[in-house]
Motif scaffolding. Structure first.
Motif, PDB file in Angstrom:
ATOM      1  N   VAL A 103       0.840  -1.200   0.000  1.00  0.00           N
ATOM      2  CA  VAL A 103       0.000   0.000   0.000  1.00  0.00           C
ATOM      3  C   VAL A 103       0.877   1.253   0.000  1.00  0.00           C
ATOM      4  O   VAL A 103       0.708   2.159  -0.822  1.00  0.00           O
ATOM      5  CB  VAL A 103      -0.951   0.010   1.216  1.00  0.00           C
ATOM      6  CG1 VAL A 103      -1.682   1.356   1.308  1.00  0.00           C
ATOM      7  CG2 VAL A 103      -1.959  -1.129   1.120  1.00  0.00           C
ATOM      8  N   ALA A 104       1.829   1.302   0.921  1.00  0.00           N
ATOM      9  CA  ALA A 104       2.743   2.447   0.982  1.00  0.00           C
ATOM     10  C   ALA A 104       3.628   2.507  -0.252  1.00  0.00           C
ATOM     11  O   ALA A 104       3.974   3.594  -0.730  1.00  0.00           O
ATOM     12  CB  ALA A 104       3.604   2.356   2.247  1.00  0.00           C
ATOM     13  N   LEU A 105       3.995   1.347  -0.789  1.00  0.00           N
ATOM     14  CA  LEU A 105       4.873   1.297  -1.960  1.00  0.00           C
ATOM     15  C   LEU A 105       4.248   2.012  -3.153  1.00  0.00           C
ATOM     16  O   LEU A 105       4.886   2.861  -3.790  1.00  0.00           O
ATOM     17  CB  LEU A 105       5.164  -0.163  -2.322  1.00  0.00           C
ATOM     18  CG  LEU A 105       5.936  -0.421  -3.619  1.00  0.00           C
ATOM     19  CD1 LEU A 105       7.311   0.234  -3.569  1.00  0.00           C
ATOM     20  CD2 LEU A 105       6.056  -1.925  -3.878  1.00  0.00           C
ATOM     21  N   PHE A 106       2.982   1.696  -3.459  1.00  0.00           N
ATOM     22  CA  PHE A 106       2.362   2.280  -4.644  1.00  0.00           C
ATOM     23  C   PHE A 106       1.959   3.742  -4.411  1.00  0.00           C
ATOM     24  O   PHE A 106       1.980   4.543  -5.355  1.00  0.00           O
ATOM     25  CB  PHE A 106       1.177   1.428  -5.088  1.00  0.00           C
ATOM     26  CG  PHE A 106       1.604   0.133  -5.716  1.00  0.00           C
ATOM     27  CD1 PHE A 106       2.108   0.103  -7.003  1.00  0.00           C
ATOM     28  CD2 PHE A 106       1.546  -1.056  -4.999  1.00  0.00           C
ATOM     29  CE1 PHE A 106       2.532  -1.078  -7.577  1.00  0.00           C
ATOM     30  CE2 PHE A 106       1.960  -2.252  -5.562  1.00  0.00           C
ATOM     31  CZ  PHE A 106       2.454  -2.260  -6.859  1.00  0.00           C
ATOM     32  N   LEU A 107       1.613   4.105  -3.184  1.00  0.00           N
ATOM     33  CA  LEU A 107       1.408   5.522  -2.875  1.00  0.00           C
ATOM     34  C   LEU A 107       2.710   6.285  -3.082  1.00  0.00           C
ATOM     35  O   LEU A 107       2.723   7.399  -3.617  1.00  0.00           O
ATOM     36  CB  LEU A 107       0.922   5.693  -1.431  1.00  0.00           C
ATOM     37  CG  LEU A 107      -0.518   5.286  -1.122  1.00  0.00           C
ATOM     38  CD1 LEU A 107      -0.762   5.355   0.389  1.00  0.00           C
ATOM     39  CD2 LEU A 107      -1.514   6.168  -1.858  1.00  0.00           C
ATOM     40  N   ASN A 108       3.795   5.655  -2.672  1.00  0.00           N
ATOM     41  CA  ASN A 108       5.109   6.278  -2.779  1.00  0.00           C
ATOM     42  C   ASN A 108       5.539   6.446  -4.230  1.00  0.00           C
ATOM     43  O   ASN A 108       6.141   7.467  -4.601  1.00  0.00           O
ATOM     44  CB  ASN A 108       6.140   5.431  -2.022  1.00  0.00           C
ATOM     45  CG  ASN A 108       7.216   6.273  -1.386  1.00  0.00           C
ATOM     46  OD1 ASN A 108       6.958   7.373  -0.913  1.00  0.00           O
ATOM     47  ND2 ASN A 108       8.433   5.763  -1.370  1.00  0.00           N
TER      48      ASN A 108
ATOM     49  N   LEU B 252      14.270   3.211  -8.379  1.00  0.00           N
ATOM     50  CA  LEU B 252      14.502   2.127  -7.424  1.00  0.00           C
ATOM     51  C   LEU B 252      13.183   1.520  -6.957  1.00  0.00           C
ATOM     52  O   LEU B 252      13.070   0.297  -6.777  1.00  0.00           O
ATOM     53  CB  LEU B 252      15.305   2.643  -6.227  1.00  0.00           C
ATOM     54  CG  LEU B 252      16.741   3.094  -6.526  1.00  0.00           C
ATOM     55  CD1 LEU B 252      17.403   3.633  -5.265  1.00  0.00           C
ATOM     56  CD2 LEU B 252      17.567   1.950  -7.097  1.00  0.00           C
ATOM     57  N   ASP B 253      12.182   2.370  -6.754  1.00  0.00           N
ATOM     58  CA  ASP B 253      10.879   1.863  -6.328  1.00  0.00           C
ATOM     59  C   ASP B 253      10.253   0.951  -7.372  1.00  0.00           C
ATOM     60  O   ASP B 253       9.540   0.000  -7.037  1.00  0.00           O
ATOM     61  CB  ASP B 253       9.930   3.028  -6.022  1.00  0.00           C
ATOM     62  CG  ASP B 253       9.661   3.158  -4.523  1.00  0.00           C
ATOM     63  OD1 ASP B 253       9.979   2.209  -3.785  1.00  0.00           O
ATOM     64  OD2 ASP B 253       9.130   4.197  -4.100  1.00  0.00           O
ATOM     65  N   LEU B 254      10.495   1.228  -8.653  1.00  0.00           N
ATOM     66  CA  LEU B 254       9.962   0.368  -9.705  1.00  0.00           C
ATOM     67  C   LEU B 254      10.554  -1.042  -9.602  1.00  0.00           C
ATOM     68  O   LEU B 254       9.866  -2.037  -9.867  1.00  0.00           O
ATOM     69  CB  LEU B 254      10.267   0.961 -11.087  1.00  0.00           C
ATOM     70  CG  LEU B 254       9.513   2.242 -11.456  1.00  0.00           C
ATOM     71  CD1 LEU B 254       9.901   2.695 -12.853  1.00  0.00           C
ATOM     72  CD2 LEU B 254       8.004   2.049 -11.361  1.00  0.00           C
TER      73      LEU B 254
ATOM     74  N   LEU C 168      -0.826  10.227  -6.878  1.00  0.00           N
ATOM     75  CA  LEU C 168      -0.764  11.386  -7.767  1.00  0.00           C
ATOM     76  C   LEU C 168      -1.772  12.461  -7.354  1.00  0.00           C
ATOM     77  O   LEU C 168      -1.442  13.647  -7.267  1.00  0.00           O
ATOM     78  CB  LEU C 168      -1.040  10.953  -9.209  1.00  0.00           C
ATOM     79  CG  LEU C 168      -0.008  10.049  -9.882  1.00  0.00           C
ATOM     80  CD1 LEU C 168      -0.515   9.610 -11.256  1.00  0.00           C
ATOM     81  CD2 LEU C 168       1.334  10.752 -10.024  1.00  0.00           C
ATOM     82  N   ILE C 169      -3.007  12.031  -7.079  1.00  0.00           N
ATOM     83  CA  ILE C 169      -4.077  12.985  -6.776  1.00  0.00           C
ATOM     84  C   ILE C 169      -3.832  13.701  -5.458  1.00  0.00           C
ATOM     85  O   ILE C 169      -3.996  14.925  -5.356  1.00  0.00           O
ATOM     86  CB  ILE C 169      -5.439  12.262  -6.758  1.00  0.00           C
ATOM     87  CG1 ILE C 169      -5.786  11.774  -8.163  1.00  0.00           C
ATOM     88  CG2 ILE C 169      -6.538  13.198  -6.237  1.00  0.00           C
ATOM     89  CD1 ILE C 169      -6.971  10.835  -8.206  1.00  0.00           C
TER      90      ILE C 169
ATOM     91  N   VAL D 157       2.570  15.552   2.186  1.00  0.00           N
ATOM     92  CA  VAL D 157       2.075  14.281   1.664  1.00  0.00           C
ATOM     93  C   VAL D 157       3.133  13.190   1.830  1.00  0.00           C
ATOM     94  O   VAL D 157       2.822  12.055   2.204  1.00  0.00           O
ATOM     95  CB  VAL D 157       1.671  14.414   0.181  1.00  0.00           C
ATOM     96  CG1 VAL D 157       1.301  13.059  -0.402  1.00  0.00           C
ATOM     97  CG2 VAL D 157       0.506  15.385   0.036  1.00  0.00           C
ATOM     98  N   GLY D 158       4.399  13.543   1.585  1.00  0.00           N
ATOM     99  CA  GLY D 158       5.481  12.573   1.733  1.00  0.00           C
ATOM    100  C   GLY D 158       5.580  12.025   3.142  1.00  0.00           C
ATOM    101  O   GLY D 158       5.722  10.811   3.344  1.00  0.00           O
TER     102      GLY D 158
END
Length: 232
Positions: free
Chosen positions: A49-54, A84-86, A118-119, A137-138
């Protein structure tokens, strides 16, 4: 802040530069360790969850940063984080998904989280400014990540691997940026931001607790904690 008035301008500049570099570097270390463990142990190390928000946060702020500021150190850091997140996303998709997460509808959950990143960033940019909104947001996503690390550990979640290097790097990276924004302040962001200090303290407290849980489990730097090594 007044208690820092004894520091001259050059000293403050070097301190702030060190905090920027250390904040970015510690997070890079966390990502690289997550990638290394992901591929070597066929697992994943960042809550999805945090990964894709990030990922949404990093993509938005990389593009927006270059559009507004142009060539700036933090924009390149954001771009590195995104790449790196990808790779971490790849380890999750390859090794980490449960059977329920392999069903077709799960892709829409992932897309929704990415779009939410993004939103939410865009809303933050509109309500505050692109730079200040990105920080709020971060740190919000950072809090979510810390909570998920802890809950994944306490629930002894399968297919998820905990790592003390990642835990310490996240703690120190966020702590460095919290000191920069909430104690020393950045002039182009309006100086000292007390809200950032409060959010940073929340993240720091959660991360210290997470490190405590890992150390209490008997973990050392030479191994990662998974379901088999967590004490019952």
């Amino acid at each position: 802040m007044e208690f820092l008035s004894f520091l001259d301008r050059d000293t403050l500049y070097y301190i702030k530069s060190a905090l920027v570099i250390s904040g970015g570097l510690f997070w890079v270390i966390a990502y690289l360790q997550a990638i290394r463990i992901g591929f070597s142990s066929k697992t994943y190390c960042i809550p999805f969850v945090a990964l894709f928000l990030n990922v949404g946060w990093e993509l938005y702020n990389t593009i927006r940063g270059f559009m507004i500021v142009g060539s700036y150190f933090l924009n390149y850091v954001n771009a590195i984080w995104f790449i790196l997140d990808l790779l971490i996303v790849y380890t999750f998709y390859t090794y980490g998904r449960k059977s329920s997460q392999r069903k077709p509808y799960f892709i829409w959950i992932v897309v929704g989280l990415f779009l939410a990143g993004l939103i939410i960033n865009h809303i933050g940019a509109v309500v505050y400014t692109p730079k200040i909104g990105a920080n709020y947001v971060g740190l919000g996503i950072n809090i979510i990540m810390s909570i998920l690390f802890i809950t994944n550990f306490l629930k002894k979640k399968k297919k998820f691997t905990h790592d003390l290097i990642i835990a310490y790097s996240k703690l120190l990276g966020t702590f460095s940026l919290t000191l920069l924004l909430g104690v020393f302040g950045v002039t182009r962001l309006g100086g000292v931001d007390h809200a950032m200090l409060v959010l940073g303290i929340i993240v720091f407290t959660l991360d210290v607790y997470y490190v405590f849980l890992l150390r209490k489990s008997g973990y050392r730097f030479r191994e990662s904690v998974n379901l088999k090594t967590i004490n019952a």
